[in-house]
Scaffold this active site. Sequence first.
Site, PDB file in Angstrom:
ATOM      1  N   ARG A  40      60.433  55.091  35.817  1.00  0.00           N
ATOM      2  CA  ARG A  40      59.341  55.353  36.760  1.00  0.00           C
ATOM      3  C   ARG A  40      58.344  56.331  36.149  1.00  0.00           C
ATOM      4  NH1 ARG A  40      63.532  54.471  41.128  1.00  0.00           N
ATOM      5  NH2 ARG A  40      64.343  56.535  40.697  1.00  0.00           N
ATOM      6  N   PHE A  42      59.473  44.111  44.074  1.00  0.00           N
ATOM      7  CA  PHE A  42      60.776  44.631  44.492  1.00  0.00           C
ATOM      8  C   PHE A  42      60.696  46.162  44.547  1.00  0.00           C
ATOM      9  CE2 PHE A  42      61.313  40.814  41.876  1.00  0.00           C
ATOM     10  CZ  PHE A  42      61.948  39.948  42.753  1.00  0.00           C
ATOM     11  N   CYS A  77      69.391  44.057  36.379  1.00  0.00           N
ATOM     12  CA  CYS A  77      70.520  44.974  36.596  1.00  0.00           C
ATOM     13  C   CYS A  77      71.792  44.167  36.823  1.00  0.00           C
ATOM     14  CB  CYS A  77      70.241  45.918  37.763  1.00  0.00           C
ATOM     15  SG  CYS A  77      69.995  45.086  39.327  1.00  0.00           S
ATOM     16  N   ASP A 122      57.999  44.078  48.789  1.00  0.00           N
ATOM     17  CA  ASP A 122      59.436  44.035  49.018  1.00  0.00           C
ATOM     18  C   ASP A 122      59.666  43.171  50.252  1.00  0.00           C
ATOM     19  OD1 ASP A 122      61.881  45.969  47.814  1.00  0.00           O
ATOM     20  OD2 ASP A 122      62.317  45.056  49.769  1.00  0.00           O
ATOM     21  N   SER A 123      60.862  42.579  50.329  1.00  0.00           N
ATOM     22  CA  SER A 123      61.164  41.738  51.493  1.00  0.00           C
ATOM     23  C   SER A 123      61.772  42.553  52.625  1.00  0.00           C
ATOM     24  CB  SER A 123      62.119  40.613  51.081  1.00  0.00           C
ATOM     25  OG  SER A 123      63.275  41.165  50.492  1.00  0.00           O
ATOM     26  N   ASP A 137      61.487  44.533  39.134  1.00  0.00           N
ATOM     27  CA  ASP A 137      62.799  45.206  39.192  1.00  0.00           C
ATOM     28  C   ASP A 137      63.630  44.585  40.308  1.00  0.00           C
ATOM     29  OD1 ASP A 137      64.880  46.982  38.779  1.00  0.00           O
ATOM     30  OD2 ASP A 137      63.979  48.577  39.979  1.00  0.00           O
TER      31      ASP A 137
HETATM   32  N1  SAH Z   1      62.379  49.329  41.984  1.00  0.00           N
HETATM   33  C1  SAH Z   1      63.095  49.939  43.068  1.00  0.00           C
HETATM   34  C2  SAH Z   1      64.479  49.348  43.264  1.00  0.00           C
HETATM   35  C3  SAH Z   1      64.497  47.867  43.520  1.00  0.00           C
HETATM   36  S1  SAH Z   1      65.942  47.301  44.281  1.00  0.00           S
HETATM   37  C4  SAH Z   1      63.138  51.452  42.864  1.00  0.00           C
HETATM   38  O1  SAH Z   1      62.683  51.945  41.814  1.00  0.00           O
HETATM   39  O2  SAH Z   1      63.635  52.157  43.742  1.00  0.00           O
HETATM   40  C5  SAH Z   1      65.561  45.658  44.670  1.00  0.00           C
HETATM   41  C6  SAH Z   1      64.669  45.490  45.889  1.00  0.00           C
HETATM   42  O3  SAH Z   1      64.369  44.095  45.978  1.00  0.00           O
HETATM   43  C7  SAH Z   1      65.265  45.850  47.235  1.00  0.00           C
HETATM   44  O4  SAH Z   1      64.440  46.790  47.859  1.00  0.00           O
HETATM   45  C8  SAH Z   1      65.273  44.539  48.047  1.00  0.00           C
HETATM   46  O5  SAH Z   1      64.912  44.735  49.399  1.00  0.00           O
HETATM   47  C9  SAH Z   1      64.227  43.742  47.336  1.00  0.00           C
HETATM   48  N2  SAH Z   1      64.339  42.271  47.383  1.00  0.00           N
HETATM   49  C10 SAH Z   1      65.434  41.505  47.195  1.00  0.00           C
HETATM   50  N3  SAH Z   1      65.094  40.185  47.156  1.00  0.00           N
HETATM   51  C11 SAH Z   1      63.756  40.132  47.306  1.00  0.00           C
HETATM   52  C12 SAH Z   1      62.801  39.062  47.317  1.00  0.00           C
HETATM   53  N4  SAH Z   1      63.181  37.795  47.146  1.00  0.00           N
HETATM   54  N5  SAH Z   1      61.502  39.369  47.495  1.00  0.00           N
HETATM   55  C13 SAH Z   1      61.107  40.660  47.650  1.00  0.00           C
HETATM   56  N6  SAH Z   1      61.967  41.702  47.623  1.00  0.00           N
HETATM   57  C14 SAH Z   1      63.268  41.449  47.455  1.00  0.00           C
END
Ligand code: SAH
Length: 396
Positions: free
Chosen positions: A211, A227, A340, A249-250, A300
């Site tokens: 980050r 995400f 991950c 994000d979803s 991510d």
């Molecule tokens: N980058 C973030 C962590 C990401 S975790 C950080 O630095 O804190 C993965 C995220 O993806 C979660 O918040 C989850 O809600 C989201 N997610 C999962 N599937 C998804 C999709 N198909 N579309 C959008 N978001 C999604």
Amino acid sequence: MAQLILFPDKERSVLRRHPWLFAGSVGRLEGRARPGDTVEVLADDLKRLGRAAYSPRSQIRARMWSFDPDESIDDAFFKRKVAQAVARRETLPELRGQDGLRLIHAESDGLPGIIADRYGDTVVLQLTSAGADKWRKAIVAALIQTTGCARIFERSDSDVRGLEGLEPITGWIHGEPPAGPLTIMENGVHLGIDVVGGHKTGFYLDQRDNRRLLGELSAGKTVLNCFCYTGGFSLQALAGGASGVLSIDSSGPALDQARANLALNPHLAADRADWQEADVFLALREFRKAGRTFDLIVLDPPKFAPSAAHAERAARAYKDINLLGFKLLNPGGLLMTYSCSGGIGLELFQKIVAGAALDARRDARIVKRLQGSADHPIGLAYPEGEYLKGLLVQAD
Ligand code: SAH
């Protein structure tokens, strides 16, 4: 103490100090042991190898506590191991003084099934194996003694507990719940952490360094953060001077927290931030149709492949979003892309990203390999610890 006797030649991984003993390696159990009990591990020729936590319900039948056959597994053992893990982090300048810090990273810290994250004076504990579950009291006492934390919340609700025959357990197990919202400062940005309802222990501490790197790359750039969860990357991009940051994000609750996090940082240009609740796979296709492009794109995603068995379907999903990412990238733009998934190794991930660039008809090069922060170390004897891998890719 019951004795777990391995099949011939199956002691090799233990001799290499790998902490897991799979069901197929275990010849027999002599004596009685309940889930989580400490057993002595012996080779087929009865050479004593160490002590492990027994887990009859799991394919990982035992996890090594110690490779010293004479080391007692008791309260003092956990005190020692917890103190060691915490002290290790204090020797690394980049971790010293961090508000949000992983104190114990399970197998890679010699404590299989035990995760402890500190957010200010609150520690969140996650126990994922039968052995760890059994020693809860000793672990909690060791954490209190070592860290002097005001409170501990248990977030033992990870799915993997099911594989060990354990029920989910959550709740405050030490101290009083905090009077107000919990916040940490990360790379100069305030972030609220929901330890009760957030993902994992509340936050993805493993991306701290990445980050910060995004912030350093963001000046004057248009950034797309896919995400985004609670906006960790987005806020760093704003702090770094991005001209606009669109975050997707979803999860509605994650986005609510993201907006609240932005409000915690009045020094950031809130008018440059947009949040979108959507499925990234669909949103990127919409941007493509609309001809939208970005200078810097972060991908991510969640773990698409929890194990090697899911690797193929996961590979298609990674390919799909990376392909779309390349298509939305301005000339000279940067794609910061992660996996991950334990089931997808670095080599395979790089191949997938290369295939995505090819299909998107973009010439691109890796300018940096990325990994988790130093408080998420990778045990040299435990390559499974390398779950997070990332690439910073620059496309023509
Ligand atoms: N980058 C973030 C962590 C990401 S975790 C950080 O630095 O804190 C993965 C995220 O993806 C979660 O918040 C989850 O809600 C989201 N997610 C999962 N599937 C998804 C999709 N198909 N579309 C959008 N978001 C999604």
